[in-house]
Write an enzyme that holds these catalytic residues in place. Structure first.
Site, PDB file in Angstrom:
ATOM      1  N   ARG A  27       2.676  -6.638   8.611  1.00 47.53           N
ATOM      2  CA  ARG A  27       1.463  -5.346   9.767  1.00 47.53           C
ATOM      3  C   ARG A  27       2.938  -5.201  11.417  1.00 47.53           C
ATOM      4  O   ARG A  27       2.651  -3.340  11.238  1.00 47.53           O
ATOM      5  CB  ARG A  27       0.081  -5.653   9.400  1.00 47.53           C
ATOM      6  CG  ARG A  27       0.010  -5.443   8.524  1.00 47.53           C
ATOM      7  CD  ARG A  27      -1.377  -6.160   8.507  1.00 47.53           C
ATOM      8  NE  ARG A  27      -2.321  -5.621   7.117  1.00 47.53           N
ATOM      9  CZ  ARG A  27      -3.807  -6.194   6.845  1.00 47.53           C
ATOM     10  NH1 ARG A  27      -4.079  -6.924   7.364  1.00 47.53           N
ATOM     11  NH2 ARG A  27      -4.226  -6.136   5.674  1.00 47.53           N
TER      12      ARG A  27
ATOM     13  N   ARG B  17      -2.678 -13.705   4.879  1.00 44.29           N
ATOM     14  CA  ARG B  17      -2.637 -13.758   5.779  1.00 44.29           C
ATOM     15  C   ARG B  17      -2.151 -14.331   7.287  1.00 44.29           C
ATOM     16  O   ARG B  17      -1.843 -12.671   7.726  1.00 44.29           O
ATOM     17  CB  ARG B  17      -4.157 -13.941   5.510  1.00 44.29           C
ATOM     18  CG  ARG B  17      -5.401 -13.696   4.593  1.00 44.29           C
ATOM     19  CD  ARG B  17      -6.136 -12.542   4.473  1.00 44.29           C
ATOM     20  NE  ARG B  17      -6.221 -11.756   5.550  1.00 44.29           N
ATOM     21  CZ  ARG B  17      -6.927 -10.850   5.326  1.00 44.29           C
ATOM     22  NH1 ARG B  17      -7.475  -9.921   4.219  1.00 44.29           N
ATOM     23  NH2 ARG B  17      -7.637 -10.614   6.583  1.00 44.29           N
TER      24      ARG B  17
ATOM     25  N   TYR C 112     -12.730  -1.603  -4.048  1.00 43.43           N
ATOM     26  CA  TYR C 112     -13.019  -2.239  -1.907  1.00 43.43           C
ATOM     27  C   TYR C 112     -14.850  -2.523  -2.245  1.00 43.43           C
ATOM     28  O   TYR C 112     -15.147  -1.800  -1.367  1.00 43.43           O
ATOM     29  CB  TYR C 112     -12.321  -0.884  -1.762  1.00 43.43           C
ATOM     30  CG  TYR C 112     -11.017  -1.604  -0.815  1.00 43.43           C
ATOM     31  CD1 TYR C 112     -10.318  -2.403   0.173  1.00 43.43           C
ATOM     32  CD2 TYR C 112     -10.222  -0.226  -0.706  1.00 43.43           C
ATOM     33  CE1 TYR C 112      -9.702  -3.540   0.053  1.00 43.43           C
ATOM     34  CE2 TYR C 112      -8.460  -0.769  -0.307  1.00 43.43           C
ATOM     35  CZ  TYR C 112      -8.821  -1.930  -0.007  1.00 43.43           C
ATOM     36  OH  TYR C 112      -7.175  -2.413   1.230  1.00 43.43           O
TER      37      TYR C 112
ATOM     38  N   HIS D  89      -2.476  -4.877   1.316  1.00 42.58           N
ATOM     39  CA  HIS D  89      -3.722  -5.787   1.466  1.00 42.58           C
ATOM     40  C   HIS D  89      -3.011  -7.158   0.923  1.00 42.58           C
ATOM     41  O   HIS D  89      -2.618  -7.772   0.094  1.00 42.58           O
ATOM     42  CB  HIS D  89      -4.097  -4.872   0.590  1.00 42.58           C
ATOM     43  CG  HIS D  89      -4.958  -6.159  -0.098  1.00 42.58           C
ATOM     44  ND1 HIS D  89      -6.464  -6.011   0.560  1.00 42.58           N
ATOM     45  CD2 HIS D  89      -5.623  -6.806  -1.392  1.00 42.58           C
ATOM     46  CE1 HIS D  89      -7.406  -7.397  -0.491  1.00 42.58           C
ATOM     47  NE2 HIS D  89      -6.943  -7.299  -1.215  1.00 42.58           N
TER      48      HIS D  89
ATOM     49  N   PHE E  92     -15.624   3.168   7.119  1.00 45.86           N
ATOM     50  CA  PHE E  92     -14.433   4.209   6.704  1.00 45.86           C
ATOM     51  C   PHE E  92     -13.916   4.242   4.845  1.00 45.86           C
ATOM     52  O   PHE E  92     -12.994   4.100   4.812  1.00 45.86           O
ATOM     53  CB  PHE E  92     -12.979   3.275   7.048  1.00 45.86           C
ATOM     54  CG  PHE E  92     -13.422   1.961   7.412  1.00 45.86           C
ATOM     55  CD1 PHE E  92     -13.132   1.161   5.371  1.00 45.86           C
ATOM     56  CD2 PHE E  92     -13.885   0.916   8.419  1.00 45.86           C
ATOM     57  CE1 PHE E  92     -13.137  -0.555   6.085  1.00 45.86           C
ATOM     58  CE2 PHE E  92     -14.051  -0.528   8.292  1.00 45.86           C
ATOM     59  CZ  PHE E  92     -13.887  -0.658   6.301  1.00 45.86           C
TER      60      PHE E  92
ATOM     61  N   LYS F 296       0.388  -0.941  -0.335  1.00 52.69           N
ATOM     62  CA  LYS F 296      -0.202   0.057  -0.147  1.00 52.69           C
ATOM     63  C   LYS F 296       1.023   1.058   0.062  1.00 52.69           C
ATOM     64  O   LYS F 296       1.907   1.405   0.218  1.00 52.69           O
ATOM     65  CB  LYS F 296      -1.159   0.280   1.843  1.00 52.69           C
ATOM     66  CG  LYS F 296      -2.303  -1.149   1.328  1.00 52.69           C
ATOM     67  CD  LYS F 296      -3.032  -0.940   2.170  1.00 52.69           C
ATOM     68  CE  LYS F 296      -4.253  -1.816   2.565  1.00 52.69           C
ATOM     69  NZ  LYS F 296      -4.760  -2.052   3.501  1.00 52.69           N
TER      70      LYS F 296
ATOM     71  N   THR G 236      -4.784  -7.174  10.731  1.00 53.15           N
ATOM     72  CA  THR G 236      -6.384  -5.647  10.573  1.00 53.15           C
ATOM     73  C   THR G 236      -4.785  -4.274  10.555  1.00 53.15           C
ATOM     74  O   THR G 236      -4.856  -3.580  10.466  1.00 53.15           O
ATOM     75  CB  THR G 236      -7.286  -5.399  10.157  1.00 53.15           C
ATOM     76  OG1 THR G 236      -7.333  -6.708   9.119  1.00 53.15           O
ATOM     77  CG2 THR G 236      -7.523  -4.095   9.370  1.00 53.15           C
TER      78      THR G 236
ATOM     79  N   ASN H 258      -1.805   0.480   7.240  1.00 48.34           N
ATOM     80  CA  ASN H 258      -0.629  -1.141   7.543  1.00 48.34           C
ATOM     81  C   ASN H 258      -0.077  -1.709   6.882  1.00 48.34           C
ATOM     82  O   ASN H 258       0.241  -2.924   6.752  1.00 48.34           O
ATOM     83  CB  ASN H 258      -2.263  -1.544   7.945  1.00 48.34           C
ATOM     84  CG  ASN H 258      -4.204  -1.845   6.815  1.00 48.34           C
ATOM     85  OD1 ASN H 258      -3.506  -1.556   5.922  1.00 48.34           O
ATOM     86  ND2 ASN H 258      -4.901  -2.818   7.218  1.00 48.34           N
TER      87      ASN H 258
ATOM     88  N   GLU I 138     -10.030 -10.653  -7.324  1.00 46.06           N
ATOM     89  CA  GLU I 138      -8.447  -9.383  -7.360  1.00 46.06           C
ATOM     90  C   GLU I 138      -7.971  -9.535  -8.296  1.00 46.06           C
ATOM     91  O   GLU I 138      -7.250  -8.267  -8.750  1.00 46.06           O
ATOM     92  CB  GLU I 138      -8.183  -9.671  -6.305  1.00 46.06           C
ATOM     93  CG  GLU I 138      -9.665  -8.908  -4.819  1.00 46.06           C
ATOM     94  CD  GLU I 138      -9.109  -8.928  -2.999  1.00 46.06           C
ATOM     95  OE1 GLU I 138      -9.478  -8.683  -2.813  1.00 46.06           O
ATOM     96  OE2 GLU I 138      -7.640  -9.351  -2.725  1.00 46.06           O
TER      97      GLU I 138
HETATM   98  N1  UDP Z   1      -9.995  -0.191   7.970  1.00 40.83           N
HETATM   99  C1  UDP Z   1      -9.671   0.920   8.089  1.00 40.83           C
HETATM  100  N2  UDP Z   1     -10.575   1.209   9.188  1.00 40.83           N
HETATM  101  C2  UDP Z   1     -11.775  -0.090   9.912  1.00 40.83           C
HETATM  102  C3  UDP Z   1     -11.310  -1.289   9.428  1.00 40.83           C
HETATM  103  C4  UDP Z   1     -10.718  -1.228   8.283  1.00 40.83           C
HETATM  104  O1  UDP Z   1      -9.191   2.030   7.931  1.00 40.83           O
HETATM  105  O2  UDP Z   1     -11.678   0.232  10.775  1.00 40.83           O
HETATM  106  C5  UDP Z   1      -9.141  -0.486   6.117  1.00 40.83           C
HETATM  107  C6  UDP Z   1      -7.759  -0.963   6.674  1.00 40.83           C
HETATM  108  O3  UDP Z   1      -6.700  -0.606   6.038  1.00 40.83           O
HETATM  109  C7  UDP Z   1      -8.152  -2.324   5.901  1.00 40.83           C
HETATM  110  C8  UDP Z   1      -9.240  -2.327   4.782  1.00 40.83           C
HETATM  111  O4  UDP Z   1      -9.472  -1.062   5.137  1.00 40.83           O
HETATM  112  O5  UDP Z   1      -6.677  -3.469   5.622  1.00 40.83           O
HETATM  113  C9  UDP Z   1     -10.058  -3.491   4.918  1.00 40.83           C
HETATM  114  O6  UDP Z   1     -10.638  -3.679   5.815  1.00 40.83           O
HETATM  115  P1  UDP Z   1     -10.788  -5.668   6.320  1.00 40.83           P
HETATM  116  O7  UDP Z   1     -11.597  -5.295   7.550  1.00 40.83           O
HETATM  117  O8  UDP Z   1     -11.192  -6.491   4.631  1.00 40.83           O
HETATM  118  O9  UDP Z   1      -9.351  -5.999   6.295  1.00 40.83           O
HETATM  119  P2  UDP Z   1      -7.931  -6.764   6.250  1.00 40.83           P
HETATM  120  O10 UDP Z   1      -8.603  -7.986   5.168  1.00 40.83           O
HETATM  121  O11 UDP Z   1      -7.746  -5.877   5.128  1.00 40.83           O
HETATM  122  O12 UDP Z   1      -6.881  -7.237   7.045  1.00 40.83           O
HETATM  123 MG    MG Z   2     -10.260  -7.856   3.390  1.00 35.70          MG
END
Ligand code: UDP
Ligand code: MG
Length: 136
Positions: free
Chosen positions: A105, A88, A52, A118, A60, A12, A94, A115, A129
């Site tokens: 992360r 993952r 997204y 992705h 958010f 990112k 996250t 973070n 994707e």
């Molecule tokens: N995100 C955020 N605030 C939140 C939750 C998620 O800014 O409260 C952002 C964060 O950058 C995250 C992305 O949204 O990586 C996608 O969220 P997801 O729940 O899919 O998390 P990920 O799969 O990336 O762990």
């Molecule tokens: Mg996700």
């Protein structure tokens, strides 16, 4: 039984901006991922909104899409046995504050929004994707 998978990974803007892309790629390579394809691009906000779309009802969503399109990113197809889950695990939670020691992360993430990486969350979404970024 063997389960060779592909998953989509994105380095990112916060990480690319700090010149961490090579360091993060090395972590994948050192953890037995193959980088099948990669490209450095900057998304239009409208592309980030498509990518997204699953999060469109979240509070958010707008900030997330603005952020993902705010600077260059590195998009990669990674391949490994159980690549989706393995990536993952290597990425960590996250929220970098909740991410385990040794995860990407934990090491590089600045905040829940910045973070650093992705990763696809299921084999089905990995296909969608990968197709989104590498249609050929
Ligand atoms: N995100 C955020 N605030 C939140 C939750 C998620 O800014 O409260 C952002 C964060 O950058 C995250 C992305 O949204 O990586 C996608 O969220 P997801 O729940 O899919 O998390 P990920 O799969 O990336 O762990
Ligand atoms: Mg996700």
């Amino acid at each position: 039984m063997s389960n060779l998978e592909k998953t989509l990974s994105i380095i990112k803007p916060d990480a690319v901006e700090r010149n961490l892309d090579q360091e993060i790629k090395n972590i994948f390579l050192n953890n037995d991922f193959k980088i099948i394809k990669e490209k450095k691009i900057q998304l239009e906000k409208s592309d980030a909104e498509k990518f997204y779309k699953v999060h469109e009802t979240k509070p958010f969503y707008n900030d997330l899409c603005a952020y993902l399109s705010s600077g260059p990113i590195v998009v990669m197809i990674l391949e490994k046995e159980n690549a989706v889950l393995s990536n993952r695990e290597l990425m960590g939670a996250t929220n970098p504050k909740e991410a385990k020691e040794g995860t990407i992360r934990k090491k590089y993430g600045v905040s829940i929004d910045k973070n650093s990486v992705h990763g696809s969350d299921s084999p089905e979404n990995a296909k969608i994707e990968i197709e989104f970024f590498f249609k050929d």
